[in-house]
Each structure stands twice: as structure tokens, then as C-alpha cells.
Design a protein around this motif. Structure first.
Motif: not given
Length: 279
Positions: A17, A20-22, A25, A28
């Protein structure tokens, strides 16, 4: 407009997760219970991309992924490296003195033995590092703690009791990004990795001959993994990764020679090499 999704295996707050955010962004993040569910989410269009761990500098290859990739219709379009960091998390108000038991995935517990021993904690295996944080938050007991990625503290409202509890500071996981569409990195625009699978023909010295073209053409092979095919000891499939683009003359010649000694060659992806490869 609805944002595209990127699927990962694990609960919110897991290392997958975090990656994925890094790196995505604007997507979703979609949590999935299993790797099979992650592949299915992309194959059915529920998600546009998948973030999958493929290798770890301590634990080695992620075995399940290496078995899913050859038969999948998905393509590798990118790679990312994540320095794995674990923190000790407790419910608000807990302290290092109050904690008696620590929960985490079996691999994370094994990678944090020194801190667990130093603090005199009893270890309890959980199915997932982020799931361990959720379980501790739900228990609300100051004697219970979790070893989890830092993101889990934010998601589950826990406090960081100690940072960097992992034994080794070089613990790194390599992730690959999968897509339904084959998107090849352009040639001549920086370092490129080509991943492919092949089955060697059942003839003497077939593997030696198949790989000889990479040596004679000066192509650097960075990975070679083998699998049994269909439960037969005599049938072997290989997953390989090399530096270079298939349109580069040296790699093109090596792949052409490879096909003389194999039953099938399938390109899984041609994608930009991450900067961390050279570090």
C-alpha cells in the motif's frame, strides 16, 4: 471523474500500500486478500494496475508471484524498490514497559528478532503486518503491540513506540507493476529491463546452449529462476531478466539464438530500470 485503481495484496497500511501511495498518488489503492485476487482485479478491469512484490533482499523471491506470472495475461510495465522499515506500534497510552506481546507476519517477526529479544516480548503470528496493527487497535490493550510499516500507525490510530526495529538496514523489496496493456519502454531512452519466460527443449545441454547467446552477445542477465512444469521433474520453465531492449542488436541476437533451444519464449515486460538498481 473516478480515479483509476491500483490493486495490491494485504490490508491498508501494508508495504505494498505504501509503494502504491508513493509512486501512484493519483490512483485509488485497492486492498485484496490474496495475490490471485490482485491479478483477477486487473484482468477483469476492476483495477487498472497491480503492485506486486517479486523479490526481497533477505527472504529472496516471492514464490507465489513467480508461479502466477508465466500463465498470466498481464504485462510488467514498471519496477519500484522499497527500503522496508518496521516500527513497534501500540494503542494510545501504551509504553515500552507496558507491552508484553507483539503481533506481526511471521517474516516480519523473523526480521525483528533483536528488538523482540531485547524488549522481552512474546511473539504472536498474524496473517499480515498491517492486519496485526488493525488487530492491536481493535483489542485496545496496552500490553499488546504490533510490528508494522509506519503507514499503519496513521491508518489505525496507533502510537509509534520504537522506530526501525528491523535487524538489517538493507532490507529491500522489489515490486513490479502489472497492466493489461503491453506498454514497452522506448529504446535508447535510458536503462531498460526485459523480463521473459521460456521452456528449454528436452535435449542435452539445452540450457547451456540457450544461455550461450547472452554471453557471446555481451548481454547482462540479472535473474534466472527455474520451475517445474505440470509436476514433471523433466520439464523445466525459467524466468529470466536481462539488461537491454529487445530491439537492441545484442539482445535481439541473443533472443533469436534462445529460440533455437526452447519450446516457447514469452516476453513479460520491457520497462525502465529503477534508479535503485545501480545503487
Amino acid at each position: 471523474m473516478t480515479a483509476p485503481r491500483i490493486a495490491y495484496q494485504g490490508e491498508p497500511g501494508a508495504n505494498s500500500h505504501l509503494v502504491c501511495r508513493q509512486h501512484y498518488p493519483d490512483h485509488d489503492a485497492l486492498a485484496c486478500a490474496s495475490f490471485e485476487d490482485v491479478f483477477a482485479a486487473v484482468e477483469t478491469g476492476e483495477a487498472a494496475l497491480a503492485m506486486i512484490p517479486i523479490d526481497n533482499s533477505i527472504a529472496g523471491r516471492v514464490a507465489d508471484i513467480h508461479h502466477f506470472l508465466p500463465g498470466s495475461t498481464l504485462h510488467i510495465v514498471a519496477e519500484h524498490f522499497l527500503r522496508i522499515q518496521f516500527v513497534l506500534l501500540g494503542v494510545p497510552g501504551s509504553t515500552l514497559d507496558s507491552v508484553k506481546t507483539v503481533h506481526s507476519h511471521v517474516h516480519a517477526l523473523g526480521q525483528c528478532r533483536k528488538a523482540i529479544r531485547e524488549l522481552g516480548l512474546s511473539a504472536v503470528v498474524s496473517g499480515d503486518t498491517a492486519g496485526a496493527a488493525r488487530e492491536v487497535a481493535e483489542m485496545g490493550d496496552p500490553s499488546q503491540a504490533a510490528i508494522s510499516p509506519p503507514l499503519a500507525a496513521e491508518i489505525y490510530g496507533l502510537e509509534v513506540l520504537r522506530e526501525d526495529v528491523e535487524d538489517e538496514d538493507h532490507n529491500t523489496t522489489r515490486f513490479v507493476v502489472l497492466s493489461r496493456e503491453l506498454v514497452e519502454a522506448p529504446a535508447g531512452n535510458g536503462p531498460v529491463v526485459t523480463s521473459f519466460v521460456f521452456n528449454v527443449r528436452n535435449i542435452p545441454a539445452a540450457l547451456y546452449k540457450a544461455l550461450g547467446g547472452f554471453a557471446t552477445n555481451g548481454v547482462n542477465m540479472t535473474k534466472l529462476e527455474s520451475y517445474m512444469v505440470g509436476g514433471h521433474f523433466a520439464a523445466t520453465q525459467f524466468l529470466a531478466e536481462v539488461d537491454g531492449h529487445p530491439s537492441d542488436p545484442p539482445l535481439a541476437r541473443a533472443l533469436e539464438e534462445l529460440r533455437f533451444f526452447t519450446d516457447d519464449v514469452k516476453i513479460l515486460g520491457v520497462y525502465p530500470a529503477a534508479r535503485e538498481r545501480g545503487e
